[in-house]
Design a protein around this motif. Sequence first.
Motif, PDB file in Angstrom:
ATOM      1  N   ARG A   1     -18.797  41.289 -14.000  1.00 21.20           N
ATOM      2  CA  ARG A   1     -18.606  42.372 -14.982  1.00 21.20           C
ATOM      3  C   ARG A   1     -19.194  43.708 -14.510  1.00 21.20           C
ATOM      4  NH1 ARG A   1     -16.769  40.283 -19.791  1.00 21.20           N
ATOM      5  NH2 ARG A   1     -16.986  38.027 -20.063  1.00 21.20           N
ATOM      6  N   ILE A   2     -19.083  43.936 -13.219  1.00 20.38           N
ATOM      7  CA  ILE A   2     -19.516  45.218 -12.650  1.00 20.38           C
ATOM      8  C   ILE A   2     -18.260  46.011 -12.299  1.00 20.38           C
ATOM      9  CG2 ILE A   2     -20.720  46.346 -10.734  1.00 20.38           C
ATOM     10  CD1 ILE A   2     -22.534  43.907 -10.594  1.00 20.38           C
ATOM     11  N   GLU A   3     -18.123  47.193 -12.861  1.00 18.84           N
ATOM     12  CA  GLU A   3     -16.940  48.003 -12.638  1.00 18.84           C
ATOM     13  C   GLU A   3     -17.035  48.735 -11.291  1.00 18.84           C
ATOM     14  OE1 GLU A   3     -16.224  50.636 -15.839  1.00 18.84           O
ATOM     15  OE2 GLU A   3     -16.137  49.047 -17.359  1.00 18.84           O
ATOM     16  N   PRO A   4     -16.103  48.469 -10.385  1.00 15.88           N
ATOM     17  CA  PRO A   4     -16.125  49.183  -9.101  1.00 15.88           C
ATOM     18  C   PRO A   4     -15.784  50.656  -9.302  1.00 15.88           C
ATOM     19  CG  PRO A   4     -14.170  47.781  -9.258  1.00 15.88           C
ATOM     20  CD  PRO A   4     -15.016  47.482 -10.456  1.00 15.88           C
ATOM     21  N   ASP A   5     -16.430  51.516  -8.554  1.00 16.62           N
ATOM     22  CA  ASP A   5     -16.140  52.949  -8.645  1.00 16.62           C
ATOM     23  C   ASP A   5     -15.185  53.346  -7.526  1.00 16.62           C
ATOM     24  OD1 ASP A   5     -17.732  52.829  -6.433  1.00 16.62           O
ATOM     25  OD2 ASP A   5     -19.347  54.081  -7.234  1.00 16.62           O
ATOM     26  N   ILE A   6     -14.909  54.635  -7.418  1.00 16.62           N
ATOM     27  CA  ILE A   6     -13.936  55.107  -6.432  1.00 16.62           C
ATOM     28  C   ILE A   6     -14.450  54.891  -5.012  1.00 16.62           C
ATOM     29  CG2 ILE A   6     -14.767  57.493  -6.354  1.00 16.62           C
ATOM     30  CD1 ILE A   6     -11.106  56.257  -6.284  1.00 16.62           C
ATOM     31  N   VAL A   7     -15.785  54.892  -4.833  1.00 22.37           N
ATOM     32  CA  VAL A   7     -16.340  54.645  -3.495  1.00 22.37           C
ATOM     33  C   VAL A   7     -16.007  53.224  -3.048  1.00 22.37           C
ATOM     34  CG1 VAL A   7     -18.462  54.492  -2.143  1.00 22.37           C
ATOM     35  CG2 VAL A   7     -18.195  56.320  -3.829  1.00 22.37           C
ATOM     36  N   CYS A   8     -16.151  52.259  -3.972  1.00 21.31           N
ATOM     37  CA  CYS A   8     -15.820  50.863  -3.659  1.00 21.31           C
ATOM     38  C   CYS A   8     -14.358  50.725  -3.248  1.00 21.31           C
ATOM     39  CB  CYS A   8     -16.098  49.970  -4.864  1.00 21.31           C
ATOM     40  SG  CYS A   8     -17.846  49.685  -5.183  1.00 21.31           S
ATOM     41  N   TYR A   9     -13.485  51.314  -4.039  1.00 16.52           N
ATOM     42  CA  TYR A   9     -12.058  51.194  -3.733  1.00 16.52           C
ATOM     43  C   TYR A   9     -11.708  51.875  -2.415  1.00 16.52           C
ATOM     44  CZ  TYR A   9     -10.396  48.879  -7.953  1.00 16.52           C
ATOM     45  OH  TYR A   9     -10.131  47.940  -8.928  1.00 16.52           O
TER      46      TYR A   9
ATOM     47  N   GLU B   1      -3.951  50.039  -8.580  1.00 16.68           N
ATOM     48  CA  GLU B   1      -4.959  49.460  -9.474  1.00 16.68           C
ATOM     49  C   GLU B   1      -6.037  50.475  -9.846  1.00 16.68           C
ATOM     50  OE1 GLU B   1      -8.467  46.237  -8.825  1.00 16.68           O
ATOM     51  OE2 GLU B   1      -6.442  45.471  -8.448  1.00 16.68           O
ATOM     52  N   LEU B   2      -6.509  51.217  -8.860  1.00 14.51           N
ATOM     53  CA  LEU B   2      -7.566  52.190  -9.158  1.00 14.51           C
ATOM     54  C   LEU B   2      -7.043  53.305 -10.063  1.00 14.51           C
ATOM     55  CD1 LEU B   2      -7.598  55.149  -7.386  1.00 14.51           C
ATOM     56  CD2 LEU B   2      -7.802  53.520  -5.517  1.00 14.51           C
ATOM     57  N   LEU B   3      -5.759  53.645  -9.910  1.00 13.61           N
ATOM     58  CA  LEU B   3      -5.181  54.657 -10.795  1.00 13.61           C
ATOM     59  C   LEU B   3      -5.065  54.126 -12.223  1.00 13.61           C
ATOM     60  CD1 LEU B   3      -2.358  56.090  -8.483  1.00 13.61           C
ATOM     61  CD2 LEU B   3      -4.529  57.186  -9.079  1.00 13.61           C
ATOM     62  N   LEU B   4      -4.677  52.843 -12.355  1.00 14.42           N
ATOM     63  CA  LEU B   4      -4.564  52.222 -13.687  1.00 14.42           C
ATOM     64  C   LEU B   4      -5.910  52.109 -14.380  1.00 14.42           C
ATOM     65  CD1 LEU B   4      -1.950  49.400 -12.946  1.00 14.42           C
ATOM     66  CD2 LEU B   4      -1.609  51.399 -14.410  1.00 14.42           C
ATOM     67  N   LEU B   5      -6.978  51.950 -13.585  1.00 11.06           N
ATOM     68  CA  LEU B   5      -8.323  51.862 -14.155  1.00 11.06           C
ATOM     69  C   LEU B   5      -8.872  53.227 -14.574  1.00 11.06           C
ATOM     70  CD1 LEU B   5      -9.979  49.280 -11.718  1.00 11.06           C
ATOM     71  CD2 LEU B   5      -9.397  48.915 -14.130  1.00 11.06           C
ATOM     72  N   GLY B   6      -8.106  54.279 -14.292  1.00 14.34           N
ATOM     73  CA  GLY B   6      -8.532  55.616 -14.698  1.00 14.34           C
ATOM     74  C   GLY B   6      -9.443  56.300 -13.695  1.00 14.34           C
ATOM     75  N   LEU B   7      -9.544  55.726 -12.493  1.00 10.83           N
ATOM     76  CA  LEU B   7     -10.377  56.350 -11.462  1.00 10.83           C
ATOM     77  C   LEU B   7      -9.605  57.489 -10.800  1.00 10.83           C
ATOM     78  CD1 LEU B   7     -11.893  53.156  -9.799  1.00 10.83           C
ATOM     79  CD2 LEU B   7     -13.032  54.715 -11.375  1.00 10.83           C
TER      80      LEU B   7
END
Length: 457
Positions: free
Chosen positions: A285-293, A315-321
């Motif tokens: 339950r840790i949300e990856p940030d844009i650095v992770c992606y 996926e990162l775009l769908l997550l709102g990043l």
Amino acid sequence: MVRSSSWHRISNFLRKYRKFPHSSFKTKWNETLKQKSAMEELKHGLFVSNSSSIENDGVIRTLITSFQLHNCEPTPQAYRFVIKTLTKTSQLENMRSVLNHLEISEKFDTPESIFKDVIFAYGFSGRIEEAIEVFFKIPNFRCVPSAYTLNALLLVLVRKRKSLKMVPEILLKASRMGVRLEELTFRILIDALCRIGEVDYATELVKYMSDDCFIVDPRLYTRLLSSVCKHKDSLFFDIIGYMEELRKTRFTPDLRDYTAVMRFLVEGGRGKEVVSVLNQMKCDRIEPDIVCYTIILQGVIADEDYSKADKLFDELLLLGLTPDVYTYNVYINGLCKQNDIKGAIKMMSSMEKLGSEPNVVTYNILIKALVKAGDMSRAKTLWKEMETNGVDRNSHTYDIMINAFIEEDEVVCAHGLLEEAFKRKLVIKSSRAEDVICRLCEKGLMDEAVELIAHLV
């Protein structure tokens, strides 16, 4: 006739409420005043002594005289002030006489903080043996040593690998003196071991702390992971298994820990394992940030798993990043590796519309791809666009274009760019400059070649 019980009550009343119950010269405030005056005398005496040559016993004489003048005894605070003064003025040769007088002549229980000051004074000036000697002589000063002074000594010893080797013996002797290790003691040792790359020993200490019911600071686990990523081989070391072993010691990785592990795997070219780390993050339950992606994209693109890269970008775009310029550069590089230069240029246009300005790396990726594809016309257009858009060209940009002009046998253009790079004081590969010189000679442009050699010299 007064009864005995009544007389006792009257006597107690008189003792309690008489005008002068004690001599005014023996009150606590008077002693404090005398000690304060003595301290002022001491400060003045040391200042005068420091402005001239000071004898070996001059400090002690000043200390004793200052307090005798005010009819009181030297205090622990006075000794601490003297020690700090000797440290600041680099007069450690006088420290031993002060300690000898404190040990033999004084009767008060010496505060442990004094020995911490002495250990630091000796240790940070390179006098390690004296620092160790002071620690083991603490009981002689009517003081019980604890982890407080042991930690001070360890901080001195772990600064250099040579003195770090003394630590096991010091710890053994300290335990015989009844000194109990604290969490800070372990933190000092673990940090030192991580710094010199002895990660396995540091890991064992953390496990010992956990087994012995110490509260392990989460920052220690982060320190361990970062040290593993720095000193272990990213090609072969099982970083995921290592992290699972740490979990058994009540370790809960956070975003920073996962990011370090991902970067380690990407450096080792293990893109598929990076995706499994991302899945574990989601399970925790840790949300990856844009650095992770961005790191994960880099890994899967290096593995040439382009379909997975497309899914991750969606996926990162769908997550709102919001992708930053680093994310776009990684993805554009992936498109170029697929020879989808048209899609890469379109992506650069899209990032501009979304408020993320291309940087020199973005242009370098695209120009290199265009040169490789043989589209020099479009490469030259992007070269000019850089100047129009205010993006400074770097050494790599010039190297790409100079090499391209050499391959196209446009040696005059290559020579012009090389001269321009020299004027901008950019560092160009010597091999690239040698190629230009050779081509100039082949074309009979000897004056230009000689001039270029002069620039290189």
